[in-house]
Design an enzyme around this catalytic site. Structure first.
Site, PDB file in Angstrom:
ATOM      1  N   ASP A 114      -8.365 -33.647  29.182  1.00 18.05           N
ATOM      2  CA  ASP A 114      -7.409 -32.781  29.296  1.00 18.05           C
ATOM      3  C   ASP A 114      -7.346 -31.727  28.063  1.00 18.05           C
ATOM      4  O   ASP A 114      -7.211 -32.169  26.948  1.00 18.05           O
ATOM      5  CB  ASP A 114      -5.924 -33.544  29.122  1.00 18.05           C
ATOM      6  CG  ASP A 114      -4.580 -32.758  29.091  1.00 18.05           C
ATOM      7  OD1 ASP A 114      -4.820 -31.607  29.118  1.00 18.05           O
ATOM      8  OD2 ASP A 114      -3.561 -33.409  28.835  1.00 18.05           O
TER       9      ASP A 114
ATOM     10  N   LYS B  59      -1.124 -21.814  27.694  1.00 20.67           N
ATOM     11  CA  LYS B  59      -1.798 -21.718  26.300  1.00 20.67           C
ATOM     12  C   LYS B  59      -2.450 -20.690  26.120  1.00 20.67           C
ATOM     13  O   LYS B  59      -2.294 -19.572  25.707  1.00 20.67           O
ATOM     14  CB  LYS B  59      -2.286 -23.087  25.662  1.00 20.67           C
ATOM     15  CG  LYS B  59      -1.103 -24.423  25.522  1.00 20.67           C
ATOM     16  CD  LYS B  59      -0.913 -24.961  26.715  1.00 20.67           C
ATOM     17  CE  LYS B  59       0.021 -26.391  26.559  1.00 20.67           C
ATOM     18  NZ  LYS B  59       1.260 -26.348  25.766  1.00 20.67           N
TER      19      LYS B  59
ATOM     20  N   TRP C  95       0.552 -36.881  24.942  1.00 19.83           N
ATOM     21  CA  TRP C  95      -0.024 -36.426  26.186  1.00 19.83           C
ATOM     22  C   TRP C  95      -0.879 -37.652  26.617  1.00 19.83           C
ATOM     23  O   TRP C  95      -0.742 -37.839  27.995  1.00 19.83           O
ATOM     24  CB  TRP C  95      -0.683 -35.066  26.119  1.00 19.83           C
ATOM     25  CG  TRP C  95       0.461 -34.129  26.082  1.00 19.83           C
ATOM     26  CD1 TRP C  95       0.453 -33.260  24.846  1.00 19.83           C
ATOM     27  CD2 TRP C  95       1.608 -33.624  26.871  1.00 19.83           C
ATOM     28  NE1 TRP C  95       1.803 -32.540  25.238  1.00 19.83           N
ATOM     29  CE2 TRP C  95       2.135 -32.821  25.964  1.00 19.83           C
ATOM     30  CE3 TRP C  95       1.855 -34.239  28.057  1.00 19.83           C
ATOM     31  CZ2 TRP C  95       3.440 -32.232  26.688  1.00 19.83           C
ATOM     32  CZ3 TRP C  95       3.247 -33.514  28.752  1.00 19.83           C
ATOM     33  CH2 TRP C  95       3.775 -32.513  28.048  1.00 19.83           C
TER      34      TRP C  95
HETATM   35  N1  PMP Z   1      -1.381 -32.278  28.576  1.00 21.98           N
HETATM   36  C1  PMP Z   1      -1.286 -31.386  27.253  1.00 21.98           C
HETATM   37  C2  PMP Z   1      -2.334 -31.539  26.289  1.00 21.98           C
HETATM   38  C3  PMP Z   1      -0.088 -30.376  27.050  1.00 21.98           C
HETATM   39  O1  PMP Z   1      -0.138 -29.807  26.025  1.00 21.98           O
HETATM   40  C4  PMP Z   1       0.812 -30.520  28.169  1.00 21.98           C
HETATM   41  C5  PMP Z   1       1.911 -29.613  28.204  1.00 21.98           C
HETATM   42  N2  PMP Z   1       2.231 -28.795  26.972  1.00 21.98           N
HETATM   43  C6  PMP Z   1       0.686 -30.963  29.381  1.00 21.98           C
HETATM   44  C7  PMP Z   1      -0.544 -31.951  29.332  1.00 21.98           C
HETATM   45  C8  PMP Z   1       1.620 -31.198  30.539  1.00 21.98           C
HETATM   46  O2  PMP Z   1       1.694 -30.012  30.913  1.00 21.98           O
HETATM   47  P1  PMP Z   1       2.975 -29.454  32.280  1.00 21.98           P
HETATM   48  O3  PMP Z   1       4.161 -29.574  31.687  1.00 21.98           O
HETATM   49  O4  PMP Z   1       2.344 -28.152  32.459  1.00 21.98           O
HETATM   50  O5  PMP Z   1       2.549 -30.456  33.246  1.00 21.98           O
END
Ligand code: PMP
Length: 360
Positions: free
Chosen positions: A172, A196, A102
């Site tokens: 994040d 989550k 991420w």
């Molecule tokens: N950051 C983290 C830490 C995540 O776990 C996730 C998705 N699992 C995201 C960003 C991206 O989320 P999204 O697909 O809803 O944009």
């Protein structure tokens, strides 16, 4: 009705009492003769739902009046870009701490908009640890320092955050927010996707210190401008009303359980017993350094990857769902969000021991 133990990384398990209440209120919310889904976001009923959700969220985390709480769409992925639009100029430097997939995406998005300094990375060790804040090589005058509080795929989590970096700390916290108490005053911006610990996917919560909103680049569209959203009470356009309502039910559930300190105690116990079971066996293995192991996402491998399929099939048959690890790392991953009860973890541990006896 049979509900399985759901270890999904997200969209993830929701608390049963929340789902039951949503079911009970589905056709007729509070005698209004309609579902929350069918109400105007401008109606007094919905405004009350939205305000209560925000108030409960603020109370759970002890968020002061010097922060805005925004209920947005676009997912954390949009935040990867929205953040630099609001907090940088083209020639600004933003510091990023890189602890997994991420973080990689957040960095790539920021690079399109400003200069990025990777202040620390654990790439050298396949992202199996979280570099200590003392080892971050920060840029004097950086626009902000970004960290992925919990890498959902790799299972690497910061269990503490520094307080004085000289630049706003941005995090994040998608897969860890609300899993334990947090000192929000250490952060300039926090963002988290709902799927989550907050509610169903489709809602993103942003907590931003008020003085950091209002700095967006001149050409920034209003939909990407934190201050524009704050001024509109997160209703610049039609917000995801039903998700907001469900998030509110989750916050009320957390409050009624005793809040985040109680949840943290549970989450710590759940994670510790699963890691202990993994460590005690020669058959299962977790690659993450002890001190940085996530409470929320527990990755583990089997001694023989040829057994992965059988493990997943037998787990599924035993009512243990969604244990497959992310395709980028393989193996297994058990996500232990707030709505996953301790019994689910006990059942998983029992299953793992039986499987090891049989197949190991
Ligand atoms: N950051 C983290 C830490 C995540 O776990 C996730 C998705 N699992 C995201 C960003 C991206 O989320 P999204 O697909 O809803 O944009």
């Amino acid at each position: 009705m049979t509900r399985v133990h759901n270890f999904s990384p997200g969209p993830a398990a929701l608390p049963l009492p929340v789902l039951e209440r949503a079911r009970d209120e589905l056709l007729d919310y509070d005698g209004r003769g309609m579902s929350v889904m069918e109400m105007s976001h401008r109606s007094p009923e919905f405004i009350a739902i939205a305000e209560r959700a925000e108030a409960d969220f603020r109370e759970l985390l002890g968020i002061g009046d010097d922060y805005y709480v925004l209920f947005l769409q676009g997912g954390p992925t949009l935040q990867f870009s929205m953040l630099p639009f609001n907090l940088t100029e083209r020639d600004s430097v933003a510091d990023y701490v890189h602890t997994g997939s991420w973080g990689t995406k957040a960095i790539a998005a920021a690079r399109k908009l400003c200069r990025v300094n990777v202040a620390a990375t654990s790439e050298d060790a396949n992202f199996t640890y979280a570099p200590a804040p003392a080892d971050w090589r920060l840029t004097p005058g950086a626009a902000y320092v970004h960290v992925t509080g919990n890498e959902t795929i790799g299972g690497v989590e910061y269990h503490d955050y520094p307080s004085d970096l000289g630049a706003p700390l941005v995090a994040d916290l998608s897969s860890t927010l609300l899993s334990r108490p947090l000192d929000v005053s250490r952060f300039g911006v926090i963002y988290a996707g709902a799927q989550k610990n907050i509610g169903p996917v489709g809602l993103t919560i942003v907590v931003i210190r008020k003085d950091l909103a209002g700095r967006a680049r001149p050409a920034t569209p209003d939909m990407l401008d934190y201050l524009a959203h704050a001024k509109a009470g997160s209703m610049m356009n039609t917000p995801p009303t039903y998700n907001w309502y469900l998030a509110g039910l989750v916050f009320a559930w957390l409050r009624d359980l005793g809040g985040l300190a109680v949840m943290a105690e549970r989450n710590r116990r759940k994670a510790e017993k699963l890691y202990a079971a993994v460590d005690a066996s020669n058959f299962y293995r977790c690659p993450v350094r002890d001190a940085d192991r996530s409470w929320m996402n527990v990755p583990f491998t089997l001694a023989d990857p040829a057994l992965d399929r059988r493990f997943l099939d037998e787990a599924e048959a035993a009512g243990l769902a969604n244990l497959k690890g992310h395709r980028s790392v393989g193996g297994m991953r058990a996500s232990l969000y707030n709505a996953v009860p301790e019994e689910a973890v006990d059942a998983l541990i029992d299953f793992m021991a039986a499987f090891e006896r049989d197949a190991g």
